[in-house]
Scaffold this motif. Sequence first.
Motif, PDB file in Angstrom:
ATOM      1  N   SER A   1      92.894  12.087  44.495  1.00 52.28           N
ATOM      2  CA  SER A   1      93.860  12.602  43.079  1.00 52.28           C
ATOM      3  C   SER A   1      94.896  11.738  43.161  1.00 52.28           C
ATOM      4  O   SER A   1      95.673  11.654  42.014  1.00 52.28           O
ATOM      5  N   SER A   2      95.281  11.137  44.398  1.00 57.98           N
ATOM      6  CA  SER A   2      96.846  10.416  44.291  1.00 57.98           C
ATOM      7  C   SER A   2      97.018   9.404  43.272  1.00 57.98           C
ATOM      8  O   SER A   2      97.867   9.282  42.855  1.00 57.98           O
ATOM      9  N   TYR A   3      95.816   8.549  43.395  1.00 60.26           N
ATOM     10  CA  TYR A   3      96.069   7.348  42.377  1.00 60.26           C
ATOM     11  C   TYR A   3      95.761   7.656  41.248  1.00 60.26           C
ATOM     12  O   TYR A   3      96.368   7.084  40.231  1.00 60.26           O
ATOM     13  N   LEU A   4      94.998   8.733  40.651  1.00 61.39           N
ATOM     14  CA  LEU A   4      94.695   8.976  39.399  1.00 61.39           C
ATOM     15  C   LEU A   4      95.975   9.692  38.906  1.00 61.39           C
ATOM     16  O   LEU A   4      96.270  10.046  37.744  1.00 61.39           O
ATOM     17  N   ARG A   5      97.091  10.033  39.739  1.00 62.82           N
ATOM     18  CA  ARG A   5      98.278  10.627  39.126  1.00 62.82           C
ATOM     19  C   ARG A   5      99.244   9.646  38.648  1.00 62.82           C
ATOM     20  O   ARG A   5      99.958   9.715  38.039  1.00 62.82           O
ATOM     21  N   GLN A   6      98.723   8.403  39.050  1.00 60.61           N
ATOM     22  CA  GLN A   6      99.577   7.138  38.757  1.00 60.61           C
ATOM     23  C   GLN A   6      98.932   6.206  37.742  1.00 60.61           C
ATOM     24  O   GLN A   6      99.724   5.460  37.272  1.00 60.61           O
ATOM     25  N   MET A   7      97.588   6.275  37.643  1.00 63.99           N
ATOM     26  CA  MET A   7      96.875   5.442  36.802  1.00 63.99           C
ATOM     27  C   MET A   7      95.702   6.177  36.035  1.00 63.99           C
ATOM     28  O   MET A   7      95.561   7.296  36.518  1.00 63.99           O
ATOM     29  N   THR A   8      95.565   5.281  34.925  1.00 66.82           N
ATOM     30  CA  THR A   8      94.432   5.963  34.288  1.00 66.82           C
ATOM     31  C   THR A   8      93.014   5.695  35.101  1.00 66.82           C
ATOM     32  O   THR A   8      93.041   4.825  35.963  1.00 66.82           O
ATOM     33  N   MET A   9      92.144   6.293  34.610  1.00 70.53           N
ATOM     34  CA  MET A   9      90.669   5.915  35.216  1.00 70.53           C
ATOM     35  C   MET A   9      90.321   4.446  35.116  1.00 70.53           C
ATOM     36  O   MET A   9      89.764   3.916  36.128  1.00 70.53           O
ATOM     37  N   GLU A  10      90.323   3.870  33.994  1.00 70.75           N
ATOM     38  CA  GLU A  10      90.221   2.524  33.697  1.00 70.75           C
ATOM     39  C   GLU A  10      90.906   1.660  34.682  1.00 70.75           C
ATOM     40  O   GLU A  10      90.249   0.712  35.242  1.00 70.75           O
ATOM     41  N   GLU A  11      92.359   1.925  34.774  1.00 68.78           N
ATOM     42  CA  GLU A  11      93.272   1.010  35.550  1.00 68.78           C
ATOM     43  C   GLU A  11      92.717   1.466  37.173  1.00 68.78           C
ATOM     44  O   GLU A  11      92.586   0.363  37.979  1.00 68.78           O
ATOM     45  N   TYR A  12      92.400   2.437  37.714  1.00 70.53           N
ATOM     46  CA  TYR A  12      91.802   3.053  38.971  1.00 70.53           C
ATOM     47  C   TYR A  12      90.499   2.000  39.254  1.00 70.53           C
ATOM     48  O   TYR A  12      90.535   1.529  40.183  1.00 70.53           O
ATOM     49  N   LYS A  13      89.735   1.907  38.245  1.00 69.15           N
ATOM     50  CA  LYS A  13      88.393   1.204  38.363  1.00 69.15           C
ATOM     51  C   LYS A  13      88.450  -0.357  38.595  1.00 69.15           C
ATOM     52  O   LYS A  13      88.054  -1.004  39.337  1.00 69.15           O
ATOM     53  N   SER A  14      89.541  -1.017  37.526  1.00 65.12           N
ATOM     54  CA  SER A  14      90.147  -2.260  37.784  1.00 65.12           C
ATOM     55  C   SER A  14      90.492  -2.551  39.026  1.00 65.12           C
ATOM     56  O   SER A  14      90.194  -3.599  39.589  1.00 65.12           O
ATOM     57  N   SER A  15      91.475  -1.784  39.521  1.00 66.37           N
ATOM     58  CA  SER A  15      92.045  -1.868  40.931  1.00 66.37           C
ATOM     59  C   SER A  15      91.073  -1.974  42.036  1.00 66.37           C
ATOM     60  O   SER A  15      91.184  -2.849  43.069  1.00 66.37           O
ATOM     61  N   ASN A  16      90.183  -0.918  41.821  1.00 59.71           N
ATOM     62  CA  ASN A  16      89.203  -0.907  42.785  1.00 59.71           C
ATOM     63  C   ASN A  16      88.298  -2.271  42.912  1.00 59.71           C
ATOM     64  O   ASN A  16      87.993  -2.853  43.728  1.00 59.71           O
ATOM     65  N   ARG A  17      87.919  -2.744  41.780  1.00 64.25           N
ATOM     66  CA  ARG A  17      87.207  -3.957  41.476  1.00 64.25           C
ATOM     67  C   ARG A  17      87.727  -5.221  42.128  1.00 64.25           C
ATOM     68  O   ARG A  17      87.313  -6.059  42.705  1.00 64.25           O
ATOM     69  N   GLU A  18      89.268  -5.252  41.823  1.00 61.39           N
ATOM     70  CA  GLU A  18      89.939  -6.386  42.408  1.00 61.39           C
ATOM     71  C   GLU A  18      90.160  -6.331  43.872  1.00 61.39           C
ATOM     72  O   GLU A  18      90.021  -7.328  44.543  1.00 61.39           O
ATOM     73  N   MET A  19      90.136  -5.055  44.462  1.00 63.18           N
ATOM     74  CA  MET A  19      90.228  -5.189  45.827  1.00 63.18           C
ATOM     75  C   MET A  19      88.808  -5.394  46.401  1.00 63.18           C
ATOM     76  O   MET A  19      88.971  -6.085  47.627  1.00 63.18           O
ATOM     77  N   ARG A  20      87.749  -5.079  45.798  1.00 67.53           N
ATOM     78  CA  ARG A  20      86.640  -5.395  46.403  1.00 67.53           C
ATOM     79  C   ARG A  20      86.465  -6.881  46.345  1.00 67.53           C
ATOM     80  O   ARG A  20      85.756  -7.391  47.401  1.00 67.53           O
ATOM     81  N   ARG A  21      86.806  -7.519  45.300  1.00 69.21           N
ATOM     82  CA  ARG A  21      86.638  -9.028  45.134  1.00 69.21           C
ATOM     83  C   ARG A  21      87.541  -9.676  46.191  1.00 69.21           C
ATOM     84  O   ARG A  21      86.778 -10.431  47.054  1.00 69.21           O
ATOM     85  N   LEU A  22      88.717  -9.276  46.589  1.00 70.44           N
ATOM     86  CA  LEU A  22      89.491  -9.882  47.823  1.00 70.44           C
ATOM     87  C   LEU A  22      88.816  -9.429  49.055  1.00 70.44           C
ATOM     88  O   LEU A  22      88.534 -10.509  49.949  1.00 70.44           O
ATOM     89  N   LEU A  23      88.238  -8.215  49.256  1.00 73.39           N
ATOM     90  CA  LEU A  23      87.503  -8.199  50.507  1.00 73.39           C
ATOM     91  C   LEU A  23      86.469  -9.017  50.816  1.00 73.39           C
ATOM     92  O   LEU A  23      86.148  -9.731  51.681  1.00 73.39           O
ATOM     93  N   GLU A  24      85.398  -9.060  49.635  1.00 74.36           N
ATOM     94  CA  GLU A  24      84.212 -10.087  49.800  1.00 74.36           C
ATOM     95  C   GLU A  24      84.599 -11.351  50.049  1.00 74.36           C
ATOM     96  O   GLU A  24      83.980 -12.017  50.770  1.00 74.36           O
ATOM     97  N   GLU A  25      85.681 -11.982  49.282  1.00 76.48           N
ATOM     98  CA  GLU A  25      86.362 -13.338  49.608  1.00 76.48           C
ATOM     99  C   GLU A  25      86.655 -13.478  51.081  1.00 76.48           C
ATOM    100  O   GLU A  25      86.474 -14.624  51.465  1.00 76.48           O
ATOM    101  N   LYS A  26      87.529 -12.459  51.445  1.00 72.18           N
ATOM    102  CA  LYS A  26      87.830 -12.694  52.702  1.00 72.18           C
ATOM    103  C   LYS A  26      86.905 -12.676  53.848  1.00 72.18           C
ATOM    104  O   LYS A  26      86.893 -13.243  54.856  1.00 72.18           O
ATOM    105  N   TRP A  27      85.894 -12.043  53.823  1.00 69.13           N
ATOM    106  CA  TRP A  27      84.735 -11.736  54.916  1.00 69.13           C
ATOM    107  C   TRP A  27      83.491 -12.555  54.420  1.00 69.13           C
ATOM    108  O   TRP A  27      82.513 -12.240  55.282  1.00 69.13           O
TER     109      TRP A  27
END
Length: 148
Positions: A117-143
């Motif tokens: 719930s901590s992230y969803l107090r700071q961002m909308t569900m759409e922002e949360y999903k977008s952030s998660n997609r970007e972090m997954r992209r960085l992870l895949e790129e790194k590994w």
Amino acid sequence: EFMMPIVEMLQRLCSNNSRVGVLSPQIVGSVGNPIQGLQIPIKSSISFCSQRLCFVCVYIPRWTFDTVGPLDERFTGYGADDTDYCRRIQAAGLRLAVTPLVKVNHGGFGGSLKCSSSYLRQMTMEEYKSSNREMRRLLEEKWRGFSV
């Protein structure tokens, strides 16, 4: 009855096992790793697991920090920072572990959400999903090209 502080208990458990790279309490509430949650009963003081730990609450021993270094600061959004660090810990020959002797509450309380719930107090569900997609992209790129 005296209750030992969480950090002291986690430190004490790690001090008895130098193979532990990171130690998590069991999580009451929502968490992605079933061993970390209460779904799988743990019968010993520490249970090792190969699946990444969600960094709801973890103890990182000094030897891990000295061996693996700090978390990668490129992971500034939601998700992937814990996956990356767990992979680095495992690549260094250390282990991921969970203890049932400490429990912490996380997410989903007071509402119907089954996520942090901590992230969803700071961002909308759409922002949360977008952030998660970007972090997954960085992870895949790194590994890319590595297996852990």
